[in-house]
Write a protein that holds these residues in place. Structure first.
Motif, short mmCIF file in Angstrom:
data_model
loop_
_atom_site.label_atom_id
_atom_site.label_comp_id
_atom_site.label_asym_id
_atom_site.label_seq_id
_atom_site.Cartn_x
_atom_site.Cartn_y
_atom_site.Cartn_z
N THR A 1 -13.49 -3.01 -4.29
CA THR A 1 -12.22 -2.37 -4.64
C THR A 1 -11.34 -2.24 -3.40
O THR A 1 -11.79 -1.79 -2.35
CB THR A 1 -12.46 -0.97 -5.24
N LYS B 1 -1.81 -6.85 -10.11
CA LYS B 1 -2.83 -5.82 -9.93
C LYS B 1 -3.99 -6.37 -9.10
O LYS B 1 -4.36 -7.54 -9.23
CB LYS B 1 -3.36 -5.34 -11.29
N THR C 1 -0.23 7.08 -1.32
CA THR C 1 -1.44 7.65 -1.90
C THR C 1 -2.68 6.79 -1.63
O THR C 1 -3.79 7.16 -2.00
CB THR C 1 -1.28 7.83 -3.42
N LYS D 1 -2.89 3.61 -2.84
CA LYS D 1 -3.02 2.64 -3.92
C LYS D 1 -2.52 1.27 -3.45
O LYS D 1 -1.44 1.15 -2.89
CB LYS D 1 -2.21 3.09 -5.14
N PHE E 1 -8.30 -0.49 -1.27
CA PHE E 1 -7.67 0.82 -1.15
C PHE E 1 -7.06 0.97 0.24
O PHE E 1 -7.36 0.18 1.16
CB PHE E 1 -8.70 1.94 -1.41
N ASP F 1 -1.29 -2.45 -4.50
CA ASP F 1 -0.63 -3.02 -5.67
C ASP F 1 0.19 -4.22 -5.24
O ASP F 1 0.25 -4.56 -4.05
CB ASP F 1 0.28 -1.98 -6.33
N ILE G 1 0.88 -1.19 0.00
CA ILE G 1 0.00 0.00 0.00
C ILE G 1 0.90 1.22 0.00
O ILE G 1 1.69 1.42 0.94
CB ILE G 1 -0.91 0.04 1.24
N ASP G 2 0.83 2.06 -1.06
CA ASP G 2 1.72 3.23 -1.10
C ASP G 2 1.08 4.40 -0.34
O ASP G 2 -0.05 4.31 0.16
CB ASP G 2 2.07 3.61 -2.54
#
Length: 223
Positions: A155, A201, A111, A113, A157, A115, A108-109
């Motif tokens: 989704t 992804k 921002t 996101k 996040f 990934d 988790i970056d």
């Protein structure tokens, strides 16, 4: 007391006893088997009968071949690991990197996101997995401080605040991997899973299934 239904040759392989038994059949008086031999045979038959009734493997006598018991009972010493949830106490914390069956580390970056990365020691992939109740965990990136969360649409996040959307049911599958399903959200009554596809992804939770390799993760120790 034991009921003698087996042949004398089977129970007493001693040649001396065979000769005595033959003599007895011809009318001469033969000595009875020793009390110790009778006790041993009765005890062995009792163990075999008990094992068949309970499904357990009986203990082996010190001077008795294992093959004798194996012929009567199908013993299996393999311990099967059944699919189950972790039974951690509330508040348990582990530092892990979630490595997927598709060979990506979940990250988790800053921002928010979500990934997958191939880098083994990538800072954003180090997770704090905290047990919030039995079988339910919250996953938080150590470097960014963001919680892994899933929306109603499935989704993934990164969330700044901890909420019910950040709770996941952690389960060990039969292949030894873990799956993480949203505790709050379902799609048409079916569970939605954390998942990384073959390119690393994230997949929508409703498109993933428990048996898909994309949903399987190994919690690896931080190095």
């Amino acid at each position: 007391m034991c009921r003698w239904t087996a042949s004398v040759t089977h129970l007493f392989p001693d040649p001396a006893f065979h000769a005595s038994a033959t003599a007895a059949s011809r009318g001469s008086l033969a000595p009875l088997p020793r009390a110790a031999s009778l006790t041993l045979v009765c005890f062995t038959m009792l163990l075999v009968t008990t094992g068949q009734a309970t499904g357990a493997c009986p203990p082996r006598l010190e001077h008795e071949p294992l093959q004798l018991l194996a012929g009567h009972i199908n013993c299996s010493w393999t311990l099967e690991r059944h699919a189950r949830s972790y039974n951690h106490l509330e508040g348990d914390v582990r530092l892990r990197r979630l490595y997927s069956a598709n060979r990506f580390f979940l990250c988790i970056d800053k921002t928010g996101k979500v990934d997958g990365t191939r880098r083994k020691n990538y800072a954003d992939s180090l997770m704090e997995i905290r047990s919030v109740s039995v079988g339910v965990v919250a996953i938080k990136s150590v470097s960014t401080g963001l919680y892994l969360a899933m929306s109603k649409k499935g989704t993934l996040f990164g969330s700044v605040k901890y909420s019910p959307s950040c709770k996941f049911k952690e389960r060990i599958e039969e292949n030894g991997y873990n799956t993480y399903a949203s505790l709050r959200w379902k799609h048409s009554g079916r569970q939605m899973f954390v998942s990384l596809n073959g390119r690393g992804k994230p997949r929508r939770g409703h498109k993933a299934r428990r048996r898909h390799p994309s949903t399987h993760f190994l919690p690896m120790l931080a190095s």
